[in-house]
Write an enzyme that holds these catalytic residues in place. Structure first.
Site, PDB file in Angstrom:
ATOM      1  N   ASP A  70     -20.929 -72.245  12.120  1.00  0.00           N
ATOM      2  CA  ASP A  70     -21.368 -71.143  11.280  1.00  0.00           C
ATOM      3  C   ASP A  70     -21.271 -69.822  12.038  1.00  0.00           C
ATOM      4  OD1 ASP A  70     -22.538 -70.156   8.902  1.00  0.00           O
ATOM      5  OD2 ASP A  70     -24.382 -69.855  10.025  1.00  0.00           O
ATOM      6  N   THR A 103     -19.670 -65.907   6.552  1.00  0.00           N
ATOM      7  CA  THR A 103     -20.115 -65.139   7.708  1.00  0.00           C
ATOM      8  C   THR A 103     -19.039 -65.042   8.791  1.00  0.00           C
ATOM      9  OG1 THR A 103     -21.161 -67.167   8.468  1.00  0.00           O
ATOM     10  CG2 THR A 103     -22.558 -65.547   7.416  1.00  0.00           C
ATOM     11  N   THR A 104     -18.146 -66.017   8.837  1.00  0.00           N
ATOM     12  CA  THR A 104     -17.030 -65.915   9.777  1.00  0.00           C
ATOM     13  C   THR A 104     -15.973 -64.988   9.191  1.00  0.00           C
ATOM     14  OG1 THR A 104     -17.421 -68.272  10.133  1.00  0.00           O
ATOM     15  CG2 THR A 104     -15.579 -67.308  11.273  1.00  0.00           C
ATOM     16  N   ASP A 406     -26.062 -72.977   3.894  1.00  0.00           N
ATOM     17  CA  ASP A 406     -24.880 -72.295   3.356  1.00  0.00           C
ATOM     18  C   ASP A 406     -24.575 -72.776   1.945  1.00  0.00           C
ATOM     19  OD1 ASP A 406     -24.678 -71.043   5.771  1.00  0.00           O
ATOM     20  OD2 ASP A 406     -22.506 -71.300   5.940  1.00  0.00           O
TER      21      ASP A 406
HETATM   22  P1  ADP Z   1     -17.298 -68.784   6.640  1.00  0.00           P
HETATM   23  O1  ADP Z   1     -18.344 -68.878   7.705  1.00  0.00           O
HETATM   24  O2  ADP Z   1     -16.738 -67.406   6.557  1.00  0.00           O
HETATM   25  O3  ADP Z   1     -17.719 -69.337   5.340  1.00  0.00           O
HETATM   26  P2  ADP Z   1     -15.630 -71.052   6.850  1.00  0.00           P
HETATM   27  O4  ADP Z   1     -15.344 -71.730   8.124  1.00  0.00           O
HETATM   28  O5  ADP Z   1     -16.578 -71.695   5.889  1.00  0.00           O
HETATM   29  O6  ADP Z   1     -16.090 -69.618   7.181  1.00  0.00           O
HETATM   30  O7  ADP Z   1     -14.243 -70.849   6.130  1.00  0.00           O
HETATM   31  C1  ADP Z   1     -14.137 -70.262   4.870  1.00  0.00           C
HETATM   32  C2  ADP Z   1     -12.696 -70.108   4.485  1.00  0.00           C
HETATM   33  O8  ADP Z   1     -12.052 -71.377   4.404  1.00  0.00           O
HETATM   34  C3  ADP Z   1     -12.604 -69.491   3.108  1.00  0.00           C
HETATM   35  O9  ADP Z   1     -11.615 -68.496   3.132  1.00  0.00           O
HETATM   36  C4  ADP Z   1     -12.190 -70.659   2.227  1.00  0.00           C
HETATM   37  O10 ADP Z   1     -11.403 -70.210   1.154  1.00  0.00           O
HETATM   38  C5  ADP Z   1     -11.397 -71.509   3.166  1.00  0.00           C
HETATM   39  N1  ADP Z   1     -11.418 -72.927   2.786  1.00  0.00           N
HETATM   40  C6  ADP Z   1     -12.503 -73.725   2.682  1.00  0.00           C
HETATM   41  N2  ADP Z   1     -12.138 -74.977   2.314  1.00  0.00           N
HETATM   42  C7  ADP Z   1     -10.795 -74.968   2.181  1.00  0.00           C
HETATM   43  C8  ADP Z   1      -9.814 -75.962   1.848  1.00  0.00           C
HETATM   44  N3  ADP Z   1     -10.156 -77.211   1.551  1.00  0.00           N
HETATM   45  N4  ADP Z   1      -8.520 -75.586   1.836  1.00  0.00           N
HETATM   46  C9  ADP Z   1      -8.169 -74.336   2.136  1.00  0.00           C
HETATM   47  N5  ADP Z   1      -9.026 -73.367   2.467  1.00  0.00           N
HETATM   48  C10 ADP Z   1     -10.334 -73.663   2.503  1.00  0.00           C
HETATM   49 MG    MG Z   2     -18.280 -71.248   4.779  1.00  0.00          MG
END
Ligand code: ADP
Ligand code: MG
Length: 538
Positions: A70, A103-104, A406
């Site tokens: 996270d 958040t990332t 989250d």
């Molecule tokens: P954050 O902390 O910003 O939520 P994440 O590590 O959860 O970061 O990543 C979020 C990103 O990953 C988003 O841009 C989302 O669209 C993308 N994402 C999540 N699951 C998938 C998936 N199965 N295939 C492609 N992209 C994905």
């Molecule tokens: Mg996320």
């Protein structure tokens, strides 16, 4: 990274700039130092983005170890000193407060925008011009996102579960998303108040963590759970049916003298009297409690004296009253809301109408021999929910809790603002493409700035591809082409390693997460751009 392609022509830019405004070297240096420091923070979390992103192991000075994916948690734990870099930490925190997820993303976006700002600055463009174009861009970007959004009904449970699962997919506990996603949806929907259908207070969902079992054993409990044992001496009940529950804020123990005082007893008859008084005092209290029909006592923790003594436990056991002591002060509100009862601050106010009712209060033995207390079948139960999170080790439980948070936030976002948007880099590349087209209609410096920043948004799909082990350049190029041909929902399918319609892959996220990420990132970058000096005061 795509953002790296345009190398700044530093030497040329410097000479042309000194002609336009003189003696600004120090200001430029400060700005540059700020941007570089902030970008370093963004680079630190970049590899954690997306479902195939890496996790971080954080070890603190006290020896505490955390494993997390996270962004907000990683940055919160990092010791950042440079003031501009701290702004990125705050940025992640504000995204956490506004949307809970993304958040990332927000930090990676800000990092990329800062990199482009540096290019523009070294091309001799004034920071104010850059900042103004950024503002225009943010308004336009939000419009693009809105045009992509898909309206959602709260009755559409499937879509809610899908978006919670998208958020969980990128976490350490992703293998449990099929269990945790529906759980998060049920938890949030159960606390939605029909009178304020778009407000959700996550404080109404309590997460209780208990070591043992696996994350698979995590369950939703409509009722109360305490991670402690029943306090009882021999013979006290540990299971009560048809419970009448009182939440009390006073202690069932003899009063103490003030800290500085002492009582000297010199005579054994006096000693007897003290003991008798104590017994009568406690007996009087227990009788009053029993008279109201109460058979379960939840006692608030006190730092002044013991909640119960052996003597009072003995009397309470005889009266067949189940006792739970050391309930935290800040849990009282949640408990009384759930039980639909009133906290009782003084024995004189102990009346039947203040009690809560439940079918069953029991001490339950779980897995590895530890015990929890469960209150179920509550009459007129308040709009609250408890989630009991299980896990085989503390690192896993903690991360499961953060990930669940989250997912809960994602569902809350959807309750607040009922729009979905495709994930997998689709919204970012679409914004980038449409803003690029718009840049061509603009004139002068503005057009130049908007074009650069539009390209900066490509960092999200680029990083998603990179973290998934794909070739980022070919993926992003193809993605851009597909969007140019009008395939708005084309995104990176990390499982198949190619570009597909991401909606068919069920990768959806709340619109609020994307809009808030873009606006917050842009706001932060504008703020950093406008700083031209750091003044330290004592
Ligand atoms: P954050 O902390 O910003 O939520 P994440 O590590 O959860 O970061 O990543 C979020 C990103 O990953 C988003 O841009 C989302 O669209 C993308 N994402 C999540 N699951 C998938 C998936 N199965 N295939 C492609 N992209 C994905
Ligand atoms: Mg996320």
């Amino acid at each position: 990274m795509a953002a790296a392609v345009t190398a700044p022509h530093t030497t040329n830019a410097r000479s042309s700039k000194t002609e336009s405004y003189v003696d600004n070297k120090r200001r430029d240096d400060i700005r540059q130092a700020n941007i570089l420091a902030a970008r370093a923070v963004a680079d630190a979390v970049r590899t954690s983005l997306g479902p195939k992103g890496m996790d971080k192991m954080i070890s603190s000075a006290t020896g505490e170890v955390i494993i997390t994916n996270d962004g907000a948690t990683i940055l919160n734990k990092m010791e950042v000193l440079q003031p501009a870099a701290k702004m990125l930490v705050d940025l992640s925190r504000s995204q956490d407060a506004a949307a809970g997820d993304g958040t990332t993303t927000v930090v990676v976006l800000a990092g990329s925008l800062l990199r482009r700002s540096l290019t523009l600055l070294s091309a001799g463009i004034h920071p104010t011009v850059i900042s103004d174009s950024l503002y225009k861009l943010s308004v336009r970007a939000v419009d693009v996102l809105h045009s992509m959004a898909i309206p959602l009904e709260l009755s559409d449970r499937d879509s809610l579960v899908k978006s919670a699962a998208t958020s969980l997919n990128s976490k350490v506990v992703s293998q449990y998303s099929s269990l945790l996603a529906p759980l998060a949806v049920d938890a949030v929907l159960s606390v939605v108040d029909p009178e304020h259908p778009d407000l959700v207070d996550l404080r109404d969902i309590k997460i209780v963590k208990k070591l043992g079992g696996t994350v698979d054993d995590t369950e939703l409990i409509r009722g109360l759970v305490f991670d402690k044992k029943v306090s009882h001496t021999a013979g006290g009940p540990t299971r009560v049916e048809n419970a009448k529950i009182a939440v009390i804020q006073f202690q069932i123990s003899p009063p103490k003298t003030d800290i500085e005082q002492s009582i000297i007893v010199s005579d054994y008859t006096q000693m007897d009297r003290i003991l008798r008084e104590e017994r009568n005092y406690i007996l009087g209290m227990v009788k009053k409690i029993k008279a109201s029909g109460c058979n379960v006592l939840l006692i608030q923790k006190s730092i002044l004296r013991d909640a119960v003594t052996d003597l009072s436990l003995h009397y309470l056991a005889k009266a067949k009253i189940l006792v739970v002591k050391d309930v935290e002060r800040d849990e009282i509100e949640f408990i009384t809301k759930t039980l639909n009862c009133l906290p009782i601050a003084n024995i004189e106010h102990f009346r039947e109408e203040k009690l809560g009712h439940a079918d069953l209060v029991e001490e339950v033995l779980i897995g590895d021999g530890s015990k929890i207390i469960k209150i179920t079948g509550i009459k007129d139960v308040g709009r609250t929910t408890t989630v009991l999170v299980r896990g085989s080790n503390q690192l896993m439980i903690d991360e499961a809790e953060r990930s669940l948070h989250d997912a809960l936030c994602v569902v809350r976002c959807l309750v607040n603002k009922r729009y979905l948007i495709a994930g997998g880099g689709a919204p970012e590349i679409d914004m980038s493409w449409q803003l690029g087209v718009w840049a061509k209609e603009l004139k002068g410096m503005e057009s130049f700035c908007v074009k650069e920043f539009a390209e900066a948004l490509e960092v999200i799909p680029y990083t998603l591809a990179e973290n998934a082990g794909l070739n980022p350049i070919s993926i992003v190029t193809e993605l851009r082409n597909r969007h140019a041909e009008g395939e708005t929902n084309a995104g990176i399918n990390v499982r198949k390693g190619q570009i597909t319609n991401i909606l068919e892959e069920n990768v959806v996220q709340p619109l609020l997460v994307s809009t808030s990420a873009v606006t917050l990132a842009i706001e932060c970058v504008r703020m950093i751009l406008k700083i031209d000096d750091i003044v330290t005061v004592r």
